[in-house]
Motif scaffolding. Structure first.
Motif, PDB file in Angstrom:
ATOM      1  N   LYS A 191       0.971  -1.159  -0.276  1.00 27.68           N
ATOM      2  CA  LYS A 191      -0.130  -0.089   0.035  1.00 27.68           C
ATOM      3  C   LYS A 191       0.788   1.136  -0.168  1.00 27.68           C
ATOM      4  CE  LYS A 191      -4.073  -1.977   2.576  1.00 27.68           C
ATOM      5  NZ  LYS A 191      -4.885  -1.801   3.466  1.00 27.68           N
ATOM      6  N   GLY A 192       0.202   2.405  -0.622  1.00 26.54           N
ATOM      7  CA  GLY A 192       1.354   3.515  -0.636  1.00 26.54           C
ATOM      8  C   GLY A 192       0.146   4.751  -0.378  1.00 26.54           C
ATOM      9  N   LYS A 193       0.864   5.904   0.051  1.00 27.96           N
ATOM     10  CA  LYS A 193       0.070   7.203   0.467  1.00 27.96           C
ATOM     11  C   LYS A 193       0.773   8.149  -0.315  1.00 27.96           C
ATOM     12  CE  LYS A 193       0.763   9.208   4.708  1.00 27.96           C
ATOM     13  NZ  LYS A 193       0.702  10.645   4.303  1.00 27.96           N
ATOM     14  N   THR A 194       0.059   9.304  -0.678  1.00 29.77           N
ATOM     15  CA  THR A 194       0.617  10.514  -1.348  1.00 29.77           C
ATOM     16  C   THR A 194       0.055  11.523  -0.521  1.00 29.77           C
ATOM     17  OG1 THR A 194      -1.321  10.954  -2.967  1.00 29.77           O
ATOM     18  CG2 THR A 194       0.617   9.575  -3.746  1.00 29.77           C
ATOM     19  N   MET A 195       0.109  12.777  -0.799  1.00 28.37           N
ATOM     20  CA  MET A 195      -0.648  13.708   0.176  1.00 28.37           C
ATOM     21  C   MET A 195      -2.030  13.917   0.355  1.00 28.37           C
ATOM     22  SD  MET A 195       1.317  16.940  -1.013  1.00 28.37           S
ATOM     23  CE  MET A 195       0.444  18.191  -0.007  1.00 28.37           C
ATOM     24  N   ARG A 225      -5.479  -0.351  -7.258  1.00 31.47           N
ATOM     25  CA  ARG A 225      -6.412   0.562  -6.826  1.00 31.47           C
ATOM     26  C   ARG A 225      -5.723   1.683  -6.358  1.00 31.47           C
ATOM     27  NH1 ARG A 225     -10.447  -2.778  -2.736  1.00 31.47           N
ATOM     28  NH2 ARG A 225     -11.025  -0.637  -2.705  1.00 31.47           N
ATOM     29  N   ILE A 226      -6.442   2.898  -6.673  1.00 34.47           N
ATOM     30  CA  ILE A 226      -5.910   4.229  -6.007  1.00 34.47           C
ATOM     31  C   ILE A 226      -7.321   4.939  -5.812  1.00 34.47           C
ATOM     32  CG2 ILE A 226      -5.826   5.364  -8.341  1.00 34.47           C
ATOM     33  CD1 ILE A 226      -3.369   6.846  -7.431  1.00 34.47           C
ATOM     34  N   SER A 227      -7.323   5.744  -4.693  1.00 36.17           N
ATOM     35  CA  SER A 227      -8.229   6.630  -4.485  1.00 36.17           C
ATOM     36  C   SER A 227      -8.384   7.740  -5.463  1.00 36.17           C
ATOM     37  CB  SER A 227      -8.138   7.402  -2.933  1.00 36.17           C
ATOM     38  OG  SER A 227      -6.965   7.915  -2.772  1.00 36.17           O
ATOM     39  N   GLU A 228      -9.381   8.588  -5.742  1.00 39.02           N
ATOM     40  CA  GLU A 228      -9.524   9.560  -6.653  1.00 39.02           C
ATOM     41  C   GLU A 228      -9.723  10.781  -6.185  1.00 39.02           C
ATOM     42  OE1 GLU A 228     -12.176   8.215  -9.902  1.00 39.02           O
ATOM     43  OE2 GLU A 228     -11.474   6.220  -9.708  1.00 39.02           O
ATOM     44  N   VAL A 229      -8.881  11.187  -5.002  1.00 45.59           N
ATOM     45  CA  VAL A 229      -8.790  12.559  -4.826  1.00 45.59           C
ATOM     46  C   VAL A 229      -7.690  13.544  -5.592  1.00 45.59           C
ATOM     47  CG1 VAL A 229      -8.331  14.139  -2.751  1.00 45.59           C
ATOM     48  CG2 VAL A 229      -9.433  11.878  -2.315  1.00 45.59           C
ATOM     49  N   LEU A 230      -8.085  14.632  -6.041  1.00 44.79           N
ATOM     50  CA  LEU A 230      -7.041  15.483  -6.754  1.00 44.79           C
ATOM     51  C   LEU A 230      -5.866  15.813  -5.910  1.00 44.79           C
ATOM     52  CD1 LEU A 230      -6.562  16.404  -9.578  1.00 44.79           C
ATOM     53  CD2 LEU A 230      -7.884  18.629  -8.944  1.00 44.79           C
ATOM     54  N   ASP A 231      -4.627  15.175  -6.099  1.00 45.16           N
ATOM     55  CA  ASP A 231      -3.695  15.907  -5.712  1.00 45.16           C
ATOM     56  C   ASP A 231      -3.095  17.090  -6.139  1.00 45.16           C
ATOM     57  OD1 ASP A 231      -2.286  14.110  -3.627  1.00 45.16           O
ATOM     58  OD2 ASP A 231      -2.242  12.401  -5.073  1.00 45.16           O
ATOM     59  N   PRO A 232      -2.593  18.133  -5.385  1.00 47.17           N
ATOM     60  CA  PRO A 232      -1.901  19.332  -5.535  1.00 47.17           C
ATOM     61  C   PRO A 232      -1.141  19.019  -6.909  1.00 47.17           C
ATOM     62  CG  PRO A 232      -1.970  19.318  -3.237  1.00 47.17           C
ATOM     63  CD  PRO A 232      -2.153  17.837  -3.599  1.00 47.17           C
ATOM     64  N   SER A 233      -1.196  19.687  -7.778  1.00 47.97           N
ATOM     65  CA  SER A 233      -0.120  19.658  -8.925  1.00 47.97           C
ATOM     66  C   SER A 233       1.183  20.031  -8.826  1.00 47.97           C
ATOM     67  CB  SER A 233      -0.871  20.455 -10.307  1.00 47.97           C
ATOM     68  OG  SER A 233      -0.834  21.806  -9.912  1.00 47.97           O
ATOM     69  N   GLU A 234       1.498  20.938  -7.762  1.00 44.15           N
ATOM     70  CA  GLU A 234       2.859  21.217  -7.416  1.00 44.15           C
ATOM     71  C   GLU A 234       3.568  20.344  -6.536  1.00 44.15           C
ATOM     72  OE1 GLU A 234       0.127  23.244  -6.679  1.00 44.15           O
ATOM     73  OE2 GLU A 234       0.262  24.643  -8.160  1.00 44.15           O
ATOM     74  N   SER A 235       2.990  19.325  -6.137  1.00 48.17           N
ATOM     75  CA  SER A 235       3.365  18.526  -5.128  1.00 48.17           C
ATOM     76  C   SER A 235       4.087  17.411  -5.932  1.00 48.17           C
ATOM     77  CB  SER A 235       2.205  17.937  -4.273  1.00 48.17           C
ATOM     78  OG  SER A 235       1.506  16.792  -5.249  1.00 48.17           O
ATOM     79  N   ASP A 236       4.716  16.326  -5.343  1.00 41.90           N
ATOM     80  CA  ASP A 236       5.312  15.015  -5.940  1.00 41.90           C
ATOM     81  C   ASP A 236       4.577  13.971  -6.065  1.00 41.90           C
ATOM     82  OD1 ASP A 236       7.876  15.950  -6.980  1.00 41.90           O
ATOM     83  OD2 ASP A 236       8.768  15.797  -5.050  1.00 41.90           O
TER      84      ASP A 236
END
Length: 145
Positions: free
Chosen positions: A72-76, A97-108
């Motif tokens: 499993k992994g996580k981003t912001m 599988r991945i959740s579908e929340v919009l990550d900030p485009s400036e992030s990694d």
């Protein structure tokens, strides 16, 4: 006598390799946070970027090996999970599988997910996991629980 000595060396080698593989599996089953990103073309390293695009040493990006073949992994903003396979120092990840929340485009965040899927090899030493793509190395530190 020479044959006995060779047999003894081969037996010790097999025992040592077997022990290392068990330890390697135990270590991969841990929790890791992304510490630095190294550009392999110029050997420059940096911290991962936060939502403002600023480099920051934090727990924003993580990978958790939950079994010998799943992670499993996580981003912001998102979490993802999938399967992996490894052979010696080669490793292949597939995110299912991945959740579908919009990550900030400036992030990694997107860079991180893409790098996981394009990882070709890994190394573990001194409580650090290094995942290598063709042009970057993601350096993780073990998370002590």
């Amino acid at each position: 006598m020479k044959k006995i000595l060779l047999f003894f060396i081969a037996t010790i080698g097999m025992i040592a390799c077997g022990s290392e593989e068990v330890l390697e599996n135990e270590v991969l089953n841990g929790n890791w946070r992304l510490n630095t990103i190294v550009n392999l073309e110029n050997n420059q390293s940096r911290f991962p970027k936060n939502s403002s695009g600023e480099e920051e040493e934090s727990d924003l990006y993580q990978i958790h090996f939950i079994s010998p073949s799943s992670f499993k992994g996580k981003t912001m903003a998102n979490t993802f999970e999938g399967v992996y396979s490894k052979n010696n120092n080669s490793i292949n990840f597939e995110i299912n599988r991945i959740s579908e929340v919009l990550d900030p485009s400036e992030s990694d965040s997107y860079f991180f997910q893409n790098s996981i899927e394009n990882t070709s090899s890994y190394e573990i030493s001194n409580n650090q996991l290094k995942l290598f793509t063709s042009d970057h190395c993601l350096v993780f530190n073990v998370i002590q629980l």
